[in-house]
Design a protein around this motif. Structure first.
Motif, short mmCIF file in Angstrom:
data_model
loop_
_atom_site.label_atom_id
_atom_site.label_comp_id
_atom_site.label_asym_id
_atom_site.label_seq_id
_atom_site.Cartn_x
_atom_site.Cartn_y
_atom_site.Cartn_z
N ALA A 1 1.18 2.33 6.88
CA ALA A 1 0.31 3.46 7.14
C ALA A 1 -1.13 3.17 6.75
O ALA A 1 -2.06 3.73 7.32
N ALA A 2 -1.30 2.28 5.77
CA ALA A 2 -2.64 1.90 5.33
C ALA A 2 -3.21 0.74 6.13
O ALA A 2 -4.35 0.32 5.89
N ASP B 1 2.35 -18.19 -8.47
CA ASP B 1 2.48 -17.53 -7.18
C ASP B 1 1.74 -16.20 -7.27
O ASP B 1 2.01 -15.39 -8.16
N ILE B 2 0.81 -15.98 -6.35
CA ILE B 2 -0.02 -14.79 -6.37
C ILE B 2 0.28 -13.95 -5.13
O ILE B 2 0.15 -14.42 -4.00
N ALA B 3 0.70 -12.71 -5.35
CA ALA B 3 0.98 -11.78 -4.26
C ALA B 3 -0.24 -10.91 -4.00
O ALA B 3 -1.00 -10.60 -4.92
N TYR B 4 -0.43 -10.52 -2.75
CA TYR B 4 -1.55 -9.63 -2.43
C TYR B 4 -1.27 -8.90 -1.12
O TYR B 4 -0.34 -9.24 -0.37
N LEU B 5 -2.04 -7.87 -0.88
CA LEU B 5 -2.03 -7.15 0.39
C LEU B 5 -3.32 -7.44 1.13
O LEU B 5 -4.38 -7.61 0.51
N ARG B 6 -3.24 -7.49 2.45
CA ARG B 6 -4.42 -7.70 3.27
C ARG B 6 -4.26 -6.91 4.55
O ARG B 6 -3.16 -6.44 4.89
N ASN B 7 -5.36 -6.77 5.29
CA ASN B 7 -5.29 -6.10 6.59
C ASN B 7 -4.22 -6.74 7.47
O ASN B 7 -4.16 -7.97 7.58
N ALA B 8 -3.42 -5.91 8.10
CA ALA B 8 -2.51 -6.44 9.11
C ALA B 8 -3.30 -6.94 10.32
O ALA B 8 -2.91 -7.91 10.97
N THR C 1 -3.06 1.41 -1.98
CA THR C 1 -2.72 1.61 -0.56
C THR C 1 -3.24 2.94 -0.02
O THR C 1 -3.69 3.01 1.13
N ARG C 2 -3.21 4.00 -0.82
CA ARG C 2 -3.62 5.31 -0.29
C ARG C 2 -5.13 5.38 -0.05
O ARG C 2 -5.57 6.02 0.89
N MET C 3 -5.88 4.70 -0.88
CA MET C 3 -7.32 4.62 -0.64
C MET C 3 -7.62 3.65 0.51
O MET C 3 -8.49 3.91 1.34
N ALA C 4 -6.88 2.54 0.55
CA ALA C 4 -7.11 1.54 1.60
C ALA C 4 -6.89 2.12 2.99
O ALA C 4 -7.51 1.69 3.96
N MET D 1 2.60 1.45 16.27
CA MET D 1 2.25 1.46 14.83
C MET D 1 2.20 2.90 14.34
O MET D 1 1.84 3.82 15.07
N LEU D 2 2.59 3.11 13.08
CA LEU D 2 2.56 4.45 12.51
C LEU D 2 1.14 4.98 12.45
O LEU D 2 0.20 4.25 12.19
N GLN D 3 0.98 6.27 12.70
CA GLN D 3 -0.32 6.90 12.51
C GLN D 3 -0.65 6.93 11.02
O GLN D 3 0.23 7.08 10.18
N LYS D 4 -1.91 6.82 10.72
CA LYS D 4 -2.34 6.77 9.32
C LYS D 4 -2.44 8.18 8.75
O LYS D 4 -3.51 8.69 8.49
N SER D 5 -1.30 8.81 8.58
CA SER D 5 -1.26 10.18 8.09
C SER D 5 -0.34 10.28 6.90
O SER D 5 0.81 9.83 6.95
N PRO D 6 -0.78 10.88 5.77
CA PRO D 6 0.10 11.06 4.63
C PRO D 6 1.33 11.88 4.97
O PRO D 6 2.41 11.65 4.43
N CYS D 7 1.18 12.86 5.87
CA CYS D 7 2.32 13.69 6.25
C CYS D 7 3.40 12.86 6.94
O CYS D 7 4.60 13.04 6.70
N THR D 8 2.97 11.97 7.83
CA THR D 8 3.91 11.11 8.53
C THR D 8 4.72 10.30 7.53
O THR D 8 5.95 10.22 7.60
N VAL D 9 4.03 9.68 6.58
CA VAL D 9 4.70 8.87 5.58
C VAL D 9 5.63 9.72 4.74
O VAL D 9 6.77 9.32 4.44
N PHE D 10 5.19 10.91 4.35
CA PHE D 10 6.00 11.81 3.52
C PHE D 10 7.32 12.13 4.20
O PHE D 10 8.40 12.01 3.61
N PHE D 11 7.28 12.54 5.48
CA PHE D 11 8.51 12.92 6.16
C PHE D 11 9.42 11.73 6.43
O PHE D 11 10.64 11.85 6.40
N LEU D 12 8.82 10.57 6.67
CA LEU D 12 9.64 9.37 6.83
C LEU D 12 10.38 9.04 5.54
O LEU D 12 11.57 8.72 5.54
N LEU D 13 9.66 9.11 4.42
CA LEU D 13 10.28 8.84 3.13
C LEU D 13 11.38 9.85 2.83
O LEU D 13 12.46 9.49 2.36
N LEU D 14 11.11 11.12 3.11
CA LEU D 14 12.09 12.16 2.84
C LEU D 14 13.34 11.94 3.67
O LEU D 14 14.47 12.11 3.20
N SER D 15 13.16 11.54 4.94
CA SER D 15 14.31 11.28 5.80
C SER D 15 15.16 10.14 5.26
O SER D 15 16.38 10.19 5.28
#
Length: 315
Positions: free
Chosen positions: A38-39, A52-59, A81-84, A1-15
């Motif tokens: 990441a969250a 139909d109701i969409a939502y996010l929950r803990n994996a 997501t960033r606060m979660a 699983m991805l580490q919960k780091s904003p930097c990790t997500v940033f570089f993945l997105l940039l790639s």
């Protein structure tokens, strides 16, 4: 699983942006997927009648309390997501797409006054078998959270209101623009979504250009339903009743407001805490209308400290 780091997500997105031959929509879906992963969140949905109701929950669910997160007008569940990311290790998070928003159904005739949206949310939470929770909401979602806490006191452990709507004793930049027939919260042409971001956020997060483009396309596609929802809230004439209702809240309430908020004047926070018994106000310097996006770590810290201070004493 991805580490919960904003930097990790940033570089993945940039790639992805630099190396992928995917379409804008594919890039958007992958970027949103990375943010959610990441969250510690995953997407889910539930059907309620014709909705139909969409939502996010803990994996991965845990033994902690439940937090229900309620977004603002024209927004969606991914605003959280960033606060979660700071909360899913110890709490079970549910970020809901309200009807008319995000990936949920958008019937124009559903009824979108604040009190009606509280009723919609109650149906959703009952279907999800959520009977006790911390609830937090932003802007319109903050008003819905306050009304929900008053209507269902037995369900709410704490309520956190981020720049909530509902009280407009002190006018804002938005008020003058809307009176002049110019509502920056409802994009209607290319370029308007970036204007919305500039208006609502003092601290804008990094968003790769393909993702920003898809977000603008979605906002433009939602223009009609957004106009219906905004008009339903504006024309309800609900403020006097709103004050009376929220004064009956029994749960501990934390009000968090960005001092640079151009959508709703931060001084309305003083009115909220005067009306709600025992409520506490935190004003964040250098933050606009959406603290959980602009200052996610600080927003999470304020909630964690507040929840801890109101937790039942052991023994």
């Amino acid at each position: 699983m991805l580490q919960k780091s904003p930097c990790t997500v940033f570089f993945l997105l940039l790639s992805i942006v630099l190396l992928s031959a995917c379409s804008r929509q594919d890039i958007y879906q992958k970027a949103i997927g990375f943010e959610r992963s990441a969250a510690g969140l995953e997407a889910a949905s539930i059907t309620l009648g014709e909705l139909d109701i969409a939502y996010l929950r803990n994996a991965d669910m845990n033994s902690g309390d439940t937090i229900v997160m309620v977004h603002g007008f024209g927004a969606n569940k991914d605003n959280w997501t960033r606060m979660a990311r700071e909360l899913t290790d110890k709490f079970n998070v549910y970020a809901i797409d309200l009807p008319g928003h995000g990936e949920s159904s958008k019937p124009l005739d559903l009824g979108y006054r604040l009190d009606q949206q509280v009723a919609h949310l109650a149906r959703i939470l009952q279907a999800l078998d959520i009977a006790e929770m911390h609830m937090m909401g932003n802007s319109m979602g903050g008003a819905i959270t306050a009304l929900y806490a008053a209507a269902y006191p037995e369900q709410i452990k704490t309520a956190v209101l981020f720049d909530p709507a509902g009280i407009l004793e002190y006018e804002s930049e938005l008020f003058d623009l809307v009176v002049a027939g110019d509502n920056p919260l409802i994009p209607s042409k290319p370029g308007d979504f970036e204007r919305l971001m500039d208006f609502a956020l003092e601290k804008k997060p990094f968003i790769p250009w393909p993702v920003l483009g898809v977000m603008e396309d979605q906002a433009l596609a939602n223009q009609t339903v957004n106009k219906v929802i905004f008009a339903a809230i504006r024309d309800a004439g609900f403020e006097t009743d709103f004050r009376s209702i929220v004064s009956r809240i029994k749960a501990p309430v934390l009000v968090v407001w960005g001092k640079e908020d151009r959508v709703i004047n931060y001084r309305n926070g003083e009115v909220f805490v005067d009306i709600i018994p025992g409520a506490r106000l935190e004003v964040l310097d250098g933050v606009g209308h959406v603290p959980m996006i602009e200052a996610p770590e600080e927003s999470a810290r304020l909630f964690l400290e507040f929840a801890k201070s109101h937790a039942p004493k052991a023994g």
